[in-house]
Design a protein around this motif. Structure first.
Motif: not given
Length: 156
Positions: A138-156
């Motif tokens: 299930n590492a790919h699930v964490y990879l998708i969530i992690g990249t989404s969170l990083i992109s949200l942090v950079y957005m704000f």
């Protein structure tokens, strides 16, 4: 501007297919689909029915093991040994006494009676996407969530 587009694109993928169940679809004769599952080799399939279930079938005969992963709706037409209980967990295959009753077949290699494998186990899951893989992939699930969170942090 590009990062805003990327975030909107990622979120639209999750919203568009948010209610669908994603399952792996492969057979253990393919590379990376055996007991040690490698998610890099296999794409997911979006199950067509709303009440669908991910399935992992484990068929064993002495030291030979065949593992099949798919959606339950894809297997209903070709398998007659589906257990009646489709809740989470693993259970033995159902016995179908009417299977191949009226078949006059001279080819011995065809398994029309489904008695080649000594033990057939059906594992069902529907509470998590990609749940018909091995437990440690299930590492790919964490990879998708992690990249989404990083992109949200950079957005704000």
């Amino acid at each position: 501007m590009f990062k805003y587009f990327f975030v909107v694109f990622c979120l639209s993928l999750f919203i568009r297919q948010g209610l669908a169940l994603w399952c792996y679809e492969c057979v253990s004769t393919q590379p990376g689909c055996g007991t040690q599952f490698n998610w890099l080799f296999h794409w997911t399939k979006i199950c067509p029915e709303t009440d669908d279930v991910c399935v992992k079938i484990i068929e064993q005969r002495s030291d030979e093991t065949i593992i099949t992963r798919s959606c339950l709706s894809s297997l209903r037409a070709i398998r007659t040994d589906i257990p009646a209980d489709h809740y989470e967990g693993c259970r033995p295959a159902a016995k179908d006494v009417h299977l191949a009753n009226y078949v006059n077949n001279s080819i011995k290699e065809l398994d029309i009676y489904r008695n080649y494998y000594d033990k057939t186990t059906w594992c069902f899951c529907f509470l998590d996407n990609w749940c018909n893989s091995s437990p440690s992939s299930n590492a790919h699930v964490y990879l998708i969530i992690g990249t989404s969170l990083i992109s949200l942090v950079y957005m704000f």
